[in-house]
Scaffold this motif. Structure first.
Motif, PDB file in Angstrom:
ATOM      1  N   VAL A 133       4.723  -2.514  -6.944  1.00  0.00           N
ATOM      2  CA  VAL A 133       3.411  -3.029  -6.536  1.00  0.00           C
ATOM      3  C   VAL A 133       3.103  -4.315  -7.298  1.00  0.00           C
ATOM      4  O   VAL A 133       2.674  -5.324  -6.714  1.00  0.00           O
ATOM      5  N   MET A 155      -5.084  -3.183  -6.690  1.00  0.00           N
ATOM      6  CA  MET A 155      -3.924  -2.288  -6.796  1.00  0.00           C
ATOM      7  C   MET A 155      -2.995  -2.700  -7.933  1.00  0.00           C
ATOM      8  O   MET A 155      -2.455  -1.849  -8.643  1.00  0.00           O
ATOM      9  N   PHE A 160       5.011   1.828  -9.036  1.00  0.00           N
ATOM     10  CA  PHE A 160       3.952   1.010  -9.620  1.00  0.00           C
ATOM     11  C   PHE A 160       4.494  -0.379  -9.991  1.00  0.00           C
ATOM     12  O   PHE A 160       3.826  -1.400  -9.793  1.00  0.00           O
ATOM     13  N   SER A 193      -2.103  -0.424 -11.101  1.00  0.00           N
ATOM     14  CA  SER A 193      -0.683  -0.153 -11.349  1.00  0.00           C
ATOM     15  C   SER A 193      -0.295  -0.531 -12.779  1.00  0.00           C
ATOM     16  O   SER A 193       0.470   0.193 -13.447  1.00  0.00           O
ATOM     17  N   ASP A 209       0.823  -1.217   0.000  1.00  0.00           N
ATOM     18  CA  ASP A 209       0.000   0.000   0.000  1.00  0.00           C
ATOM     19  C   ASP A 209       0.856   1.266   0.000  1.00  0.00           C
ATOM     20  O   ASP A 209       0.481   2.281  -0.606  1.00  0.00           O
ATOM     21  N   TYR A 242       2.111   1.929  -3.489  1.00  0.00           N
ATOM     22  CA  TYR A 242       1.027   2.398  -4.358  1.00  0.00           C
ATOM     23  C   TYR A 242       0.680   3.856  -4.056  1.00  0.00           C
ATOM     24  O   TYR A 242       0.560   4.688  -4.954  1.00  0.00           O
TER      25      TYR A 242
END
Length: 314
Positions: A293, A302, A290, A306, A268, A271
């Motif tokens: 992630v 997410m 990104f 991303s 998190d 992100y």
């Protein structure tokens, strides 16, 4: 087939009867206390005021049983449909001492005058009363009744100023849950006035200040934060979110970075930091986050967002 003679038949029948008797359940006196008699009365306090909802457990030992009844809003009770007996009563009501009495009903046809039963207020020790206050406050907090919890904590504070640090903390937490951030900060600062090194309370107070858009107050609280005492990366992440929501993007990036330093797999934080970098026009940094992630969590919302962002940043 040979027939049994009469003597053998008699012995066999007797043995069979004995077996039946042994197998039969023992006789009971169930409901033996029921009849057509009646006992009535009223339960009051010592001033003569009726007590509603008092519990009266009536028992007739000689008839093997009894029943339980309640007093009505006028304190009146009726034990009806009973036999003549020396009836034993246990009488209780919340906030009152339990009382035991005996009422003799000579026969079912006897009509007794109504019995008046006064109960004494239960004597509560100061320690027990304070424990009850604390328990009520904690129960209200856990149930989400934060205004009620605060009221109970404030009563406790008036009685136990020596517990001020803990009580101000709980009142502050209640205000946080109610989103009354200025009042929350004021309560938590009272904790810090006594225990300035309490890193967790300082971080929570800073978060409350930032949630309430008191940015300068938030920074002032963070200035005294010993970050080495912070064990959970969530603390830094929440501060990053607070700064992000307040529009303080550079500070948000800083605290998301602290989160990642504490836990390099905190998806998190990558992100959120990528979004913050995008807002700052730092495309290379956003792209790197990104990508991280996707590496850490290839599936999920997410990861999907991303991947779309990475397509746009090509």
């Amino acid at each position: 087939m040979r027939r049994l003679d009469s003597h053998c038949q008699a012995r066999a029948l007797a043995a069979f009867v004995v077996l039946l008797l042994l197998a039969a359940p023992p006789p009971t006196r169930s409901q033996d206390w029921r009849g057509v008699g009646r006992i009535e009365g009223v339960v009051t306090d010592e001033a003569g005021q009726p007590i509603e909802g008092a519990t009266l457990k009536a028992n007739c030992d000689e008839r093997g049983g009894g029943t339980t009844i309640k007093s009505d809003k006028k304190g009146h009770f009726v034990l009806g449909g009973v036999v003549g007996c020396n009836w034993a009563f246990d009488i209780s009501a919340p906030g009152y001492e339990t009382r035991e009495i005996a009422i003799s009903l000579p026969s079912e046809s006897t009509r007794l005058a109504p019995v008046k039963v006064p109960l004494r207020k239960a004597v509560t020790s100061p320690a027990a009363e304070l424990q009850a206050l604390a328990a009520q406050a904690d129960a209200a907090y856990k149930a989400g009744r934060f205004a009620e919890a605060r009221a109970e904590y404030e009563k406790l504070l008036a009685r136990r100023p020596d517990l001020a640090v803990t009580i101000h903390q709980q009142i502050g937490f209640s205000y946080v849950q109610e989103k009354q951030y200025e009042k929350a900060v004021a309560e938590l600062e009272q904790v810090l006035a006594v225990d300035p090194g309490n890193a967790n309370i300082r971080a929570i107070a800073a978060q409350a200040a930032l949630e309430g858009r008191m940015i300068d107050k938030g920074w002032a609280l963070l200035a005294g934060l010993d970050e080495s005492q912070i064990q959970s990366p969530d603390v830094f992440f929440n501060l990053g979110v607070n700064f992000f929501n307040a529009g303080e993007i550079k500070d948000a990036i800083t605290y998301f970075g602290k989160t990642i330093a504490k836990d390099p797999a905190y998806v998190d934080a990558y992100y959120r930091r990528a979004l913050a970098y995008l807002g700052q026009g730092q495309m290379a940094e956003a792209k790197a986050d990104f990508q991280r992630v996707v590496e850490l969590q290839p599936d999920g919302e997410m990861a999907g967002m991303s991947k779309k962002a990475l397509e746009q940043l090509k």
